[in-house]
Design a protein around this motif. Structure first.
Motif, PDB file in Angstrom:
ATOM      1  N   TRP A 167       0.793  -1.231   0.000  1.00  0.00           N
ATOM      2  CA  TRP A 167       0.000   0.000   0.000  1.00  0.00           C
ATOM      3  C   TRP A 167       0.819   1.272   0.000  1.00  0.00           C
ATOM      4  CZ3 TRP A 167       1.989   1.869   4.396  1.00  0.00           C
ATOM      5  CH2 TRP A 167       2.299   0.967   5.431  1.00  0.00           C
ATOM      6  N   LYS A 191      -2.616  -8.402  -7.450  1.00  0.00           N
ATOM      7  CA  LYS A 191      -3.479  -8.266  -6.267  1.00  0.00           C
ATOM      8  C   LYS A 191      -2.963  -7.062  -5.485  1.00  0.00           C
ATOM      9  CE  LYS A 191      -4.054  -9.061  -2.285  1.00  0.00           C
ATOM     10  NZ  LYS A 191      -4.364  -7.980  -1.279  1.00  0.00           N
ATOM     11  N   LYS A 349       0.603   0.777  15.394  1.00  0.00           N
ATOM     12  CA  LYS A 349       1.840  -0.014  15.446  1.00  0.00           C
ATOM     13  C   LYS A 349       3.057   0.907  15.618  1.00  0.00           C
ATOM     14  CE  LYS A 349       4.865  -2.533  12.474  1.00  0.00           C
ATOM     15  NZ  LYS A 349       5.171  -2.965  11.118  1.00  0.00           N
TER      16      LYS A 349
HETATM   17  P1  NAI Z   1       1.784  -7.383   4.048  1.00  0.00           P
HETATM   18  O1  NAI Z   1       3.124  -7.837   3.613  1.00  0.00           O
HETATM   19  O2  NAI Z   1       0.954  -8.352   4.798  1.00  0.00           O
HETATM   20  O3  NAI Z   1       0.927  -6.864   2.782  1.00  0.00           O
HETATM   21  C1  NAI Z   1       1.450  -6.674   1.487  1.00  0.00           C
HETATM   22  C2  NAI Z   1       0.565  -7.362   0.457  1.00  0.00           C
HETATM   23  O4  NAI Z   1       0.548  -8.766   0.696  1.00  0.00           O
HETATM   24  C3  NAI Z   1      -0.909  -6.935   0.477  1.00  0.00           C
HETATM   25  O5  NAI Z   1      -1.380  -6.873  -0.852  1.00  0.00           O
HETATM   26  C4  NAI Z   1      -1.577  -8.065   1.217  1.00  0.00           C
HETATM   27  O6  NAI Z   1      -2.946  -8.206   0.913  1.00  0.00           O
HETATM   28  C5  NAI Z   1      -0.799  -9.253   0.700  1.00  0.00           C
HETATM   29  N1  NAI Z   1      -0.865 -10.465   1.510  1.00  0.00           N
HETATM   30  C6  NAI Z   1      -0.993 -10.573   2.861  1.00  0.00           C
HETATM   31  N2  NAI Z   1      -0.996 -11.858   3.235  1.00  0.00           N
HETATM   32  C7  NAI Z   1      -0.871 -12.607   2.117  1.00  0.00           C
HETATM   33  C8  NAI Z   1      -0.786 -14.006   1.853  1.00  0.00           C
HETATM   34  N3  NAI Z   1      -0.836 -14.898   2.831  1.00  0.00           N
HETATM   35  N4  NAI Z   1      -0.640 -14.414   0.576  1.00  0.00           N
HETATM   36  C9  NAI Z   1      -0.562 -13.525  -0.420  1.00  0.00           C
HETATM   37  N5  NAI Z   1      -0.642 -12.191  -0.248  1.00  0.00           N
HETATM   38  C10 NAI Z   1      -0.780 -11.726   1.012  1.00  0.00           C
HETATM   39  O7  NAI Z   1       2.058  -6.060   4.887  1.00  0.00           O
HETATM   40  P2  NAI Z   1       1.083  -5.212   5.838  1.00  0.00           P
HETATM   41  O8  NAI Z   1       0.435  -6.089   6.839  1.00  0.00           O
HETATM   42  O9  NAI Z   1       0.240  -4.342   5.018  1.00  0.00           O
HETATM   43  O10 NAI Z   1       2.176  -4.291   6.585  1.00  0.00           O
HETATM   44  C11 NAI Z   1       2.916  -4.815   7.662  1.00  0.00           C
HETATM   45  C12 NAI Z   1       4.331  -4.268   7.647  1.00  0.00           C
HETATM   46  O11 NAI Z   1       5.000  -4.682   6.483  1.00  0.00           O
HETATM   47  C13 NAI Z   1       4.472  -2.759   7.624  1.00  0.00           C
HETATM   48  O12 NAI Z   1       4.372  -2.216   8.881  1.00  0.00           O
HETATM   49  C14 NAI Z   1       5.843  -2.585   7.039  1.00  0.00           C
HETATM   50  O13 NAI Z   1       6.822  -2.702   8.040  1.00  0.00           O
HETATM   51  C15 NAI Z   1       5.972  -3.743   6.083  1.00  0.00           C
HETATM   52  N6  NAI Z   1       5.743  -3.360   4.683  1.00  0.00           N
HETATM   53  C16 NAI Z   1       6.822  -3.255   3.875  1.00  0.00           C
HETATM   54  C17 NAI Z   1       6.658  -2.848   2.569  1.00  0.00           C
HETATM   55  C18 NAI Z   1       7.814  -2.700   1.655  1.00  0.00           C
HETATM   56  O14 NAI Z   1       7.774  -1.884   0.757  1.00  0.00           O
HETATM   57  N7  NAI Z   1       8.838  -3.511   1.781  1.00  0.00           N
HETATM   58  C19 NAI Z   1       5.347  -2.504   2.020  1.00  0.00           C
HETATM   59  C20 NAI Z   1       4.256  -2.709   2.952  1.00  0.00           C
HETATM   60  C21 NAI Z   1       4.473  -3.112   4.245  1.00  0.00           C
END
Ligand code: NAI
Ligand code: MG
Length: 508
Positions: A167, A191, A349
């Protein structure tokens, strides 16, 4: 297309936009969700719901994966590289034409400042044009075998790519995945994150209108559990590109193991930014400010640990803290100095991590949730209301004496800079390498021997010297260790989407 001022006026009056997608994009068509259910998306600047989008599930995923595979068997599989290049250029032109709509929706859905969203849309255009240029230059090689043989490689499309999008940079992360995938001849099922689904749907529709055949680029929306999980474990998926958290990356890697699906993981970071005593101070200050407060710190490669040489510590921090205190916070569409963070859950968080750190560290500025950020003056006659305050966290700087403390080791993903003091250059390198992450690293110094030594000694996928975030789509991007593996951007990214086939013929 609608221009920016018209869109902003509509938002002022109604709190939303009439034209937002309320469908998934599957097989070239706008489709209702199989479940018949919808989820809500929130404007992080005000905390208000402003749109609904399909609550997808495994049935929608099945339809999208089937459409993508059918496109590879059909017209897309027969489309020449030169024609793929033309289509990518047409998509780029279409995005440029609709840049205002995409930027305004991106800002409203993600919370980011409109000026940053406009930059993101320009980067999407640039990404599409860059890979358009690469589509017809995916050469194989020939092998130096004996004169009895002729041998060469061909690069074949990997197949159907699943793209799981976060996001923080919704449309630009999607573009950096789909552009090389389409250039290589793959089909895509994307997705987007459930917090920011809208611009992905808009991009798929625009790409189709620009001439991309049915089924080549599909977007399913919904939660990670109900839509993301069935997508990454689908046997009809041949490659996965994921950007997001370490925990979800681990789950996706496990799902990929089941079908031996190739994957790229771009995970978190706690990237160090070293400022040595001989650095040009103004440019280092600007660099540190941008590294941590751009997009309210929600950047995987944010420079979230400042490593400062002792002799300039106090002087540098005084100026830095004054700059951070002076930042004006406001709704993303107001484009002040910093916007909200993306969600209420994420705000909590961040606040909890900062609170936890209070005992052992010194908070030099910020440290709290704030409700005094500037709001959009929604027209209350339309019932849009002004009551909610949005998800704002003060620009925060924390001095951390203990390198093993959680505030130094863990990704916060918000406007929170942690400062570590280094006695000298070698100590700075040691601190820089002192976490489990290895995504990006930066250094400001006038001593080119030291900057080169740092670049060689630091463990990171990219090193920025005297300008944090320097580089563009030409620059390969990715991490080591818990920051993931594989590289996106640059010519390197094309390898994710190509299968190498060696062909050897006996001719003697
Ligand atoms: P997340 O990694 O869970 O979400 C990212 C994407 O993965 C979203 O589209 C979500 O719907 C999808 N997703 C979640 N579970 C899945 C599964 N089991 N199988 C397939 N797709 C799945 O991250 P979230 O919960 O939004 O954020 C948590 C933390 O992650 C943040 O606080 C931050 O530290 C980190 N983050 C890091 C990012 C980066 O650019 N490296 C981007 C977003 C979050
Ligand atoms: Mg949203």
């Amino acid at each position: 297309m609608t221009d920016k001022n018209t869109l902003l006026a509509e938002i002022n009056q109604t709190g939303t936009l009439k034209s937002l997608p309320r469908w998934q994009f599957i097989n070239g068509k706008k489709q209702a969700p199989h479940s018949g259910r919808f989820l809500e998306t929130i404007d992080p600047g005000s905390g208000r719901v402003f749109a609904e989008f399909p609550d997808g599930d495994a049935a929608d995923v099945d339809a999208a994966v089937a459409a993508a595979n059918a496109s590879l068997q059909g017209v897309w599989g027969r489309t020449s590289p030169a024609e793929r290049s033309r289509i990518l250029l047409a998509i780029a032109a279409m995005v440029r034409e609709h840049a205002d709509e995409l930027a305004v929706v991106e800002s409203l859905d993600a919370g980011k400042r409109l000026s940053e969203a406009e930059w993101d849309i320009r980067s999407v255009v640039r990404t599409l044009e860059y890979y358009a240029g690469a589509a017809d230059k995916l050469h194989g090689i020939s092998f130096p075998l004996s004169s009895d043989y002729s041998g060469h490689t061909v690069l074949e499309p990997a197949g159907v790519s699943a793209q799981i999008i976060p996001w923080n940079y919704p449309i630009s992360t999607l573009a950096r995945g789909i552009a090389p995938a389409l250039a290589a001849g793959c089909a895509v099922v994307a997705k987007p994150a459930e917090q920011t689904p809208l611009t992905a749907l808009m991009l798929a529709d625009l790409a189709h209108r620009a001439g991309l055949p049915d089924g080549v680029f599909n977007v399913v929306t919904g939660t990670g559990a109900k839509t993301g999980a069935p997508l990454v474990s689908h046997p009809g998926i041949h490659q996965i590109t994921f950007t997001g958290s370490v925990a979800t990356g681990q789950r996706i890697m496990q799902a990929a193991a089941e079908n031996i699906t190739r994957l790229v993981l771009e995970l978190g970071g706690k990237s160090p930014l070293v400022v040595l005593k001989d650095a040009a101070m103004d440019s280092a200050l600007n660099g540190v400010m941008g590294a941590i407060f751009e997009n309210a710190g929600q950047i995987c490669s944010a420079g979230s640990r400042l490593i400062i040489e002792s002799s300039i510590r106090d002087q540098f921090l005084d100026r830095l803290v004054a700059r951070a205190r002076g930042l004006k916070l406001g709704h993303g569409l107001l484009s002040l100095d910093m916007g909200p963070v993306n969600s209420a859950a994420h705000l909590s968080k961040i606040a909890a991590m900062v609170d936890e750190s209070r005992r052992k560290n010194t908070i030099l500025c910020g440290g709290k949730v704030t409700d005094s950020a500037a709001q959009i003056d929604y027209d209350s006659r339309q019932g849009a209301g002004k009551n909610s305050k949005g998800y704002f966290f003060e620009p925060t700087i924390i001095l951390a004496p203990d390198a093993s403390d959680a505030i130094v080791q863990e990704e916060i993903f918000g406007p929170v800079l942690v400062v570590q003091e280094a006695q000298d250059f070698d100590h700075a390198v040691k601190l820089a390498n002192g976490t489990n992450f290895a995504l990006a690293a930066g250094i400001y110094s006038a001593d080119s021997r030291k900057t080169h030594q740092f670049a060689r000694q630091v463990d990171a996928g990219q090193v920025y010297v005297n300008e944090y975030f320097a580089g563009g789509i030409e620059t390969p991007f990715g991490g080591n260790r818990r920051s993931g593996f594989g590289r996106e951007k640059g010519m390197e990214a094309l390898q994710n989407y190509c299968k190498i086939k060696s062909i050897v013929t006996r001719i003697g």
